[in-house]
Design an enzyme around this catalytic site. Structure first.
Site, PDB file in Angstrom:
ATOM      1  N   GLN A  23      36.304  34.557  43.172  1.00  0.00           N
ATOM      2  CA  GLN A  23      36.444  33.192  43.672  1.00  0.00           C
ATOM      3  C   GLN A  23      36.869  32.266  42.536  1.00  0.00           C
ATOM      4  O   GLN A  23      36.657  32.575  41.357  1.00  0.00           O
ATOM      5  CB  GLN A  23      35.126  32.699  44.267  1.00  0.00           C
ATOM      6  CG  GLN A  23      34.631  33.541  45.433  1.00  0.00           C
ATOM      7  CD  GLN A  23      33.342  33.002  46.019  1.00  0.00           C
ATOM      8  OE1 GLN A  23      33.318  31.910  46.575  1.00  0.00           O
ATOM      9  NE2 GLN A  23      32.276  33.767  45.888  1.00  0.00           N
ATOM     10  N   HIS A  77      36.824  41.182  45.697  1.00  0.00           N
ATOM     11  CA  HIS A  77      37.377  39.833  45.596  1.00  0.00           C
ATOM     12  C   HIS A  77      36.559  39.009  44.619  1.00  0.00           C
ATOM     13  O   HIS A  77      35.430  39.346  44.273  1.00  0.00           O
ATOM     14  CB  HIS A  77      37.386  39.144  46.958  1.00  0.00           C
ATOM     15  CG  HIS A  77      36.023  38.734  47.457  1.00  0.00           C
ATOM     16  ND1 HIS A  77      35.090  39.631  47.926  1.00  0.00           N
ATOM     17  CD2 HIS A  77      35.435  37.513  47.544  1.00  0.00           C
ATOM     18  CE1 HIS A  77      33.992  38.993  48.294  1.00  0.00           C
ATOM     19  NE2 HIS A  77      34.173  37.696  48.064  1.00  0.00           N
TER      20      HIS A  77
END
Lengths: 73, 330
Positions: free
Chosen positions: B151, B149
């Protein structure tokens, strides 16, 4: 091709996307505590050549100083 | 508590976010909040299994659309503001064990589209001054979740590094009439020793002035400020170039290399066009087992010391076979 002759561009308009730039579908939902979540999906995976040999990997210019770049600039 | 405190010594904001002390920290895979939730299992952030990428508001945000008032009053020398903004998490894949390098150029291209989409939408909030897309990878960087992931932060100000780059670009353009990054591209093409990948539309290389041993910058040849200004060929070129760099990173020490990936786009409210989109990557390793720590000179004086020569680390990266590490998914 020389960048030295390129003009400095003015700031682009952030409010108007180019048509077709975004290829995905967005589904907006909310998590139980109210936070937003967006799911992005695409119609199909479009392969991009991952092989650096196909994607013009860099030869070692330490061996051939700058020769690899003849015509590239 | 979440607020912005002004540092009058450095002329920059500090974000306090005490609730982040309680955020999820390196959970086992069974408790990963970024995996797709399943019946009978602990709840997660992801309810739908049929997605390419997903973006949601961080459960422990440093900045938020409706933050609480500051916990303290301003001092005579330092103001305090509400921590307005947004913090989002970008989940790259439902596959917990994948990495961006393993996911390949096609997924990286999708990620670029999502970065651009979120940039535009977040910039629609008139309070937002900068949208920053980034990835922290690896425990050495401080990652608290292993699921692949990144951000996105939307700041109510232009962060200091971006502001310094923008000011340098402005000064260079005022002095020469040219773009600083376009001149750097010409410089690196003419020299060649620090280049890692040369796409039609993107260059990747260790910068002449690298602060980290294996720092790499990727720069589009065309002068654009935002991701959405790239055309389709440019996006494919970025996907290929970034994938090459990530695969080389993982091949460098035959193990996943930690890194920070930082997308530097133009500030969203500027009438200046001199800022040139680029992506910077900073792995902390200086060898397979030794990390470059920020210590006295870097933290105490703000002056980086690089224990390596960019020409040599670039040569080493070029020599890494363009092949994922053992066990990686093609």
């Amino acid at each position: 091709m020389t960048r030295r002759s390129q003009p400095i561009l003015s700031a682009a308009d952030l409010t108007e996307p180019d048509p077709g730039w975004f290829e995905f579908t967005v589904t907006r939902e909310h998590l139980p505590d109210g936070r937003q979540i967006l799911y992005f999906s695409w119609p199909a995976v479009e392969d991009i050549a991952a092989d650096p040999a196909e994607a013009s990997a860099v030869d070692d210019p330490l061996v051939e100083p700058s020769a690899a770049w003849d015509g590239a600039a | 508590v979440s607020e912005l405190r002004w540092n009058p010594l450095l002329g920059e904001w500090v974000i306090t976010a005490t609730h982040r002390q309680d955020r999820t920290f390196l959970p086992p895979p069974t408790y990963c909040p970024l995996c797709v939730g399943e019946a009978g299992q602990p709840p997660t952030e992801i309810a739908r299994p049929d997605f390419g990428l997903a973006v949601f508001e961080n459960r422990f945000p440093s900045l938020r659309a409706a933050p609480p008032p500051p916990s303290v009053r301003p001092t005579p020398t330092a103001t305090v503001e509400r921590a307005i903004g947004r913090c989002e998490v970008v989940v790259y894949t439902p596959d917990h064990a994948a990495t961006l390098s393993q996911l390949g150029p096609a997924v990286i291209r999708r990620l670029v589209q999502v970065w651009a989409y979120r940039t535009r939408e977040l910039a629609g909030d008139p309070r937002v001054q900068y949208v920053f897309c980034f990835e922290n990878r690896g425990e050495a960087i401080g990652v608290t979740l292993h699921h692949p992931h990144g951000q996105i932060y939307a700041y109510p100000y232009v962060p200091p590094l971006i502001d310094r780059e923008a000011e340098s670009a402005r000064a260079h353009a005022d002095r020469t009439g040219r773009c600083l990054w376009c001149d750097l591209i010409d410089q690196e093409l003419a020299d060649g020793r620090r280049l890692i990948a040369n796409e039609d539309s993107w260059l990747a290389g260790v910068p002449f002035f690298a602060r980290w041993p294996y720092e790499v910058h990727l720069t589009p040849r065309r002068h654009v400020g935002w991701l959405h200004e790239l055309d389709g060929g440019d996006v494919d070129g970025l996907a290929r170039a970034l994938h090459q760099v990530l695969v080389k990173y993982d091949g460098l020490f035959k193990a996943p290399l930690p890194y920070v990936l930082a997308v530097h786009q133009r500030p969203v409210r500027t009438d200046r066009g001199d800022f040139h989109l680029h992506i910077e990557l900073y792995p902390p390793n200086r060898t397979e087992t030794k990390l470059k720590h920020l210590a006295g000179s870097e933290l105490g004086a703000g002056s980086f010391i690089n224990d390596t020569l960019p020409e040599q680390t670039a040569a080493r990266l070029r020599q890494v076979e363009p092949r994922p590490p053992k066990g990686a998914v093609d």
